[in-house]
Design a protein around this motif. Structure first.
Motif, PDB file in Angstrom:
ATOM      1  N   SER A 165       0.828  -1.203   0.000  1.00 53.31           N
ATOM      2  CA  SER A 165       0.000   0.000   0.000  1.00 53.31           C
ATOM      3  C   SER A 165       0.865   1.257   0.000  1.00 53.31           C
ATOM      4  O   SER A 165       0.474   2.271  -0.573  1.00 53.31           O
ATOM      5  CB  SER A 165      -0.995   0.011   1.159  1.00 53.31           C
ATOM      6  OG  SER A 165      -0.579  -0.769   2.205  1.00 53.31           O
ATOM      7  N   SER A 166       2.063   1.185   0.615  1.00 47.78           N
ATOM      8  CA  SER A 166       2.959   2.339   0.566  1.00 47.78           C
ATOM      9  C   SER A 166       3.316   2.660  -0.875  1.00 47.78           C
ATOM     10  O   SER A 166       3.335   3.818  -1.283  1.00 47.78           O
ATOM     11  CB  SER A 166       4.248   2.054   1.316  1.00 47.78           C
ATOM     12  OG  SER A 166       3.990   1.707   2.621  1.00 47.78           O
ATOM     13  N   ASN A 167       3.588   1.607  -1.630  1.00 42.49           N
ATOM     14  CA  ASN A 167       3.950   1.788  -3.024  1.00 42.49           C
ATOM     15  C   ASN A 167       2.804   2.440  -3.791  1.00 42.49           C
ATOM     16  O   ASN A 167       3.001   3.405  -4.531  1.00 42.49           O
ATOM     17  CB  ASN A 167       4.289   0.422  -3.615  1.00 42.49           C
ATOM     18  CG  ASN A 167       5.060   0.525  -4.899  1.00 42.49           C
ATOM     19  OD1 ASN A 167       5.606   1.589  -5.188  1.00 42.49           O
ATOM     20  ND2 ASN A 167       5.079  -0.541  -5.658  1.00 42.49           N
ATOM     21  N   GLY A 168       1.583   1.938  -3.584  1.00 48.69           N
ATOM     22  CA  GLY A 168       0.419   2.494  -4.265  1.00 48.69           C
ATOM     23  C   GLY A 168       0.221   3.958  -3.915  1.00 48.69           C
ATOM     24  O   GLY A 168       0.020   4.800  -4.793  1.00 48.69           O
ATOM     25  N   LEU A 169       0.322   4.245  -2.626  1.00 47.07           N
ATOM     26  CA  LEU A 169       0.109   5.630  -2.192  1.00 47.07           C
ATOM     27  C   LEU A 169       1.200   6.542  -2.740  1.00 47.07           C
ATOM     28  O   LEU A 169       0.928   7.657  -3.186  1.00 47.07           O
ATOM     29  CB  LEU A 169       0.073   5.702  -0.668  1.00 47.07           C
ATOM     30  CG  LEU A 169      -0.276   7.057  -0.095  1.00 47.07           C
ATOM     31  CD1 LEU A 169      -1.692   7.441  -0.462  1.00 47.07           C
ATOM     32  CD2 LEU A 169      -0.135   7.076   1.411  1.00 47.07           C
ATOM     33  N   GLY A 170       2.435   6.042  -2.720  1.00 47.19           N
ATOM     34  CA  GLY A 170       3.551   6.842  -3.238  1.00 47.19           C
ATOM     35  C   GLY A 170       3.343   7.200  -4.693  1.00 47.19           C
ATOM     36  O   GLY A 170       3.545   8.351  -5.104  1.00 47.19           O
ATOM     37  N   MET A 171       2.898   6.195  -5.481  1.00 46.71           N
ATOM     38  CA  MET A 171       2.654   6.427  -6.893  1.00 46.71           C
ATOM     39  C   MET A 171       1.548   7.472  -7.060  1.00 46.71           C
ATOM     40  O   MET A 171       1.666   8.409  -7.848  1.00 46.71           O
ATOM     41  CB  MET A 171       2.213   5.111  -7.519  1.00 46.71           C
ATOM     42  CG  MET A 171       2.818   4.822  -8.855  1.00 46.71           C
ATOM     43  SD  MET A 171       2.108   3.356  -9.606  1.00 46.71           S
ATOM     44  CE  MET A 171       2.367   2.075  -8.430  1.00 46.71           C
ATOM     45  N   ALA A 172       0.462   7.300  -6.301  1.00 50.84           N
ATOM     46  CA  ALA A 172      -0.667   8.221  -6.413  1.00 50.84           C
ATOM     47  C   ALA A 172      -0.245   9.641  -6.041  1.00 50.84           C
ATOM     48  O   ALA A 172      -0.609  10.604  -6.728  1.00 50.84           O
ATOM     49  CB  ALA A 172      -1.810   7.751  -5.524  1.00 50.84           C
ATOM     50  N   VAL A 173       0.560   9.764  -4.975  1.00 46.70           N
ATOM     51  CA  VAL A 173       0.994  11.102  -4.556  1.00 46.70           C
ATOM     52  C   VAL A 173       1.839  11.756  -5.647  1.00 46.70           C
ATOM     53  O   VAL A 173       1.656  12.927  -5.980  1.00 46.70           O
ATOM     54  CB  VAL A 173       1.781  11.031  -3.224  1.00 46.70           C
ATOM     55  CG1 VAL A 173       2.543  12.317  -2.984  1.00 46.70           C
ATOM     56  CG2 VAL A 173       0.846  10.783  -2.071  1.00 46.70           C
ATOM     57  N   THR A 174       2.766  10.972  -6.242  1.00 50.86           N
ATOM     58  CA  THR A 174       3.621  11.533  -7.285  1.00 50.86           C
ATOM     59  C   THR A 174       2.783  12.037  -8.459  1.00 50.86           C
ATOM     60  O   THR A 174       2.994  13.143  -8.970  1.00 50.86           O
ATOM     61  CB  THR A 174       4.615  10.470  -7.783  1.00 50.86           C
ATOM     62  OG1 THR A 174       5.216   9.862  -6.648  1.00 50.86           O
ATOM     63  CG2 THR A 174       5.672  11.079  -8.651  1.00 50.86           C
ATOM     64  N   LEU A 175       1.807  11.223  -8.867  1.00 44.11           N
ATOM     65  CA  LEU A 175       0.940  11.593  -9.983  1.00 44.11           C
ATOM     66  C   LEU A 175       0.154  12.867  -9.674  1.00 44.11           C
ATOM     67  O   LEU A 175       0.171  13.841 -10.443  1.00 44.11           O
ATOM     68  CB  LEU A 175      -0.019  10.429 -10.258  1.00 44.11           C
ATOM     69  CG  LEU A 175      -0.921  10.534 -11.468  1.00 44.11           C
ATOM     70  CD1 LEU A 175      -0.075  10.496 -12.726  1.00 44.11           C
ATOM     71  CD2 LEU A 175      -1.933   9.394 -11.484  1.00 44.11           C
ATOM     72  N   VAL A 176      -0.509  12.879  -8.523  1.00 42.13           N
ATOM     73  CA  VAL A 176      -1.343  14.032  -8.160  1.00 42.13           C
ATOM     74  C   VAL A 176      -0.486  15.285  -7.983  1.00 42.13           C
ATOM     75  O   VAL A 176      -0.843  16.372  -8.439  1.00 42.13           O
ATOM     76  CB  VAL A 176      -2.142  13.742  -6.873  1.00 42.13           C
ATOM     77  CG1 VAL A 176      -2.882  14.982  -6.426  1.00 42.13           C
ATOM     78  CG2 VAL A 176      -3.108  12.617  -7.106  1.00 42.13           C
ATOM     79  N   LEU A 177       0.683  15.115  -7.345  1.00 43.79           N
ATOM     80  CA  LEU A 177       1.574  16.258  -7.127  1.00 43.79           C
ATOM     81  C   LEU A 177       1.974  16.903  -8.444  1.00 43.79           C
ATOM     82  O   LEU A 177       1.954  18.128  -8.587  1.00 43.79           O
ATOM     83  CB  LEU A 177       2.845  15.785  -6.431  1.00 43.79           C
ATOM     84  CG  LEU A 177       3.059  16.216  -5.001  1.00 43.79           C
ATOM     85  CD1 LEU A 177       4.359  15.677  -4.481  1.00 43.79           C
ATOM     86  CD2 LEU A 177       3.026  17.712  -4.910  1.00 43.79           C
TER      87      LEU A 177
END
Lengths: 200, 197
Positions: free
Chosen positions: B40-52
């Motif tokens: 889930s850390s990986n998923g969240l990290g990816m999502a944060v990078t995209l949204v950022l």
């Protein structure tokens, strides 16, 4: 005002001890007491007033869009705080930088609005918001006290340890020290809370 | 502050020397809540990078072409947060339509991101430091990658500390804070490499 809520919010379920909520926006300014004080006053005022507002308008807010409405109410107060700071304390406002704006995303404010304000009368909501802010302020002031004393030898900008015998702890000026101090505070507080029968 | 800094060094600097999480303390809430599990850390990290990346650029455009010309810069907090909420909502719908597997991987973390301080923080830093378009792009991507790196590292360390004999009072959040402190010290070692403020 209700003393029970005060003890509950400041000590027994202090948001920082329980879930480490809301530190994002404020840990960065804990290197100096003056900055921390201004910042946490801002958070306290915003939490209290936005809880009050949410509580007053709770019957008008549709449940499905309540989050975005809460965020807008919070940003409204943050803008006021920011403008007041810029006008009356331009130096502090400058050194706080973007962190005043980040009060908006402080989870504590949303948390109080969701947990208490949406289902309480305005007076209780205001008091609940303010006390949550005080609890938050207490912990951060504690961190800032040690960081400023050991990092600069001063308190509120006034020299406490004479410069001749003072060896600054460089680590206290850098970011990691805030994490360490918070960890240590949690370490000290948790067993005491447990002894008092609070589920941690 | 440093308008002439090259976009590339800004990118590297945002990942390592001024990591948005470890040096600016932004995005801690979801960081501590999610970092129990590497996937889930990986998923969240990816999502944060995209949204950022997306919100960083949109907010920059709005700031340069709407807020500054109209002289209503004090409204930036409301505008930024609304843009972030709208982008997150739209991304959720788009990903849901495009790929169900990606949605399972990313979509569930998207609502969490609206209240992630790192997103708003980056938008405000960009405004204060007066970055140009290229610098904005580099800084947004770099901050996202830095956050992603930090959360994966912490998740990996927490897997070990969960099984270690930690003193009673330190268990849980206490030891996590100390761990983040040690990580931040490690990242401090990069600061000689580049000075990006």
């Amino acid at each position: 005002m209700n003393k029970g809520i005060f003890i509950e919010n400041v000590w027994r379920s202090n948001p920082i001890f329980m879930q480490v909520l809301g530190i994002c926006s404020a840990l960065a300014v804990t290197n100096l007491l003056t900055n921390t004080f201004t910042m946490t006053i801002g958070v306290t005022v915003t939490t209290g007033l936005s809880s009050l507002t949410v509580s007053i308008f709770k019957s008008l807010i549709p449940r499905r869009v309540r989050m975005i409405i809460q965020v807008l109410i919070i940003s409204f107060y943050v803008i006021i705080v920011d403008l007041l700071l810029q006008t009356f304390f331009p130096d502090i406002s400058k050194s706080l930088g973007p962190y005043v704006g980040l009060i908006i995303t402080n989870c504590i404010i949303m948390g109080r609005a969701e947990a208490c304000a949406i289902s309480s009368p305005p007076g209780t909501a205001l008091w609940d918001g303010l006390t949550a802010g005080f609890g938050y302020m207490a912990v951060l002031m504690c961190i800032a006290f040690f960081r400023e004393l050991l990092g600069f030898g001063t308190l509120f900008g006034i020299r406490i340890i004479p410069a001749e015998i003072f060896l600054p702890w460089t680590i206290m000026v850098t970011p990691p020290s805030a994490f360490f101090l918070l960890g240590i505070i949690i370490w000290i507080v948790k067993p005491i809370l447990k002894k008092q029968g609070v589920e941690v | 502050m440093t308008p002439d800094i090259s976009a590339f060094s800004l990118l590297i600097g945002a990942v390592f020397t001024s990591n948005i999480l470890l040096a600016n303390y932004l995005g801690m809430c979801s960081f501590i809540a999610i970092s129990r599990d590497i996937n889930s850390s990986n998923g969240l990290g990816m999502a944060v990078t995209l949204v950022l990346t997306i919100t960083g650029l949109i907010n920059w455009l709005i700031l340069q072409y709407i807020l500054i010309p109209l002289g209503i810069i004090y409204l930036r907090y409301i505008v930024f947060i609304v843009v972030i909420a709208a982008v997150v909502q739209m991304l959720e719908m788009i990903i849901d339509r495009l790929s169900q597997s990606l949605y399972m991987q990313l979509g569930i973390y998207l609502p969490l991101i609206t209240v992630n301080c790192a997103i708003l923080g980056v938008a405000l830093f960009i405004e204060i430091r007066q970055y140009n378009f290229l610098q904005t792009l580099a800084y947004s991507v770099g901050s996202g990658l830095g956050w992603w790196l930090a959360i994966i590292l912490l998740a990996a360390i927490r897997k070990k500390t969960d099984k270690s004999p930690v003193p009673e009072g330190l268990k849980g959040t206490g030891i996590t804070m100390i761990t983040i402190g040690v990580m931040a010290m490690g990242f401090l070692g990069f600061s000689g490499m580049l000075a990006v403020q």
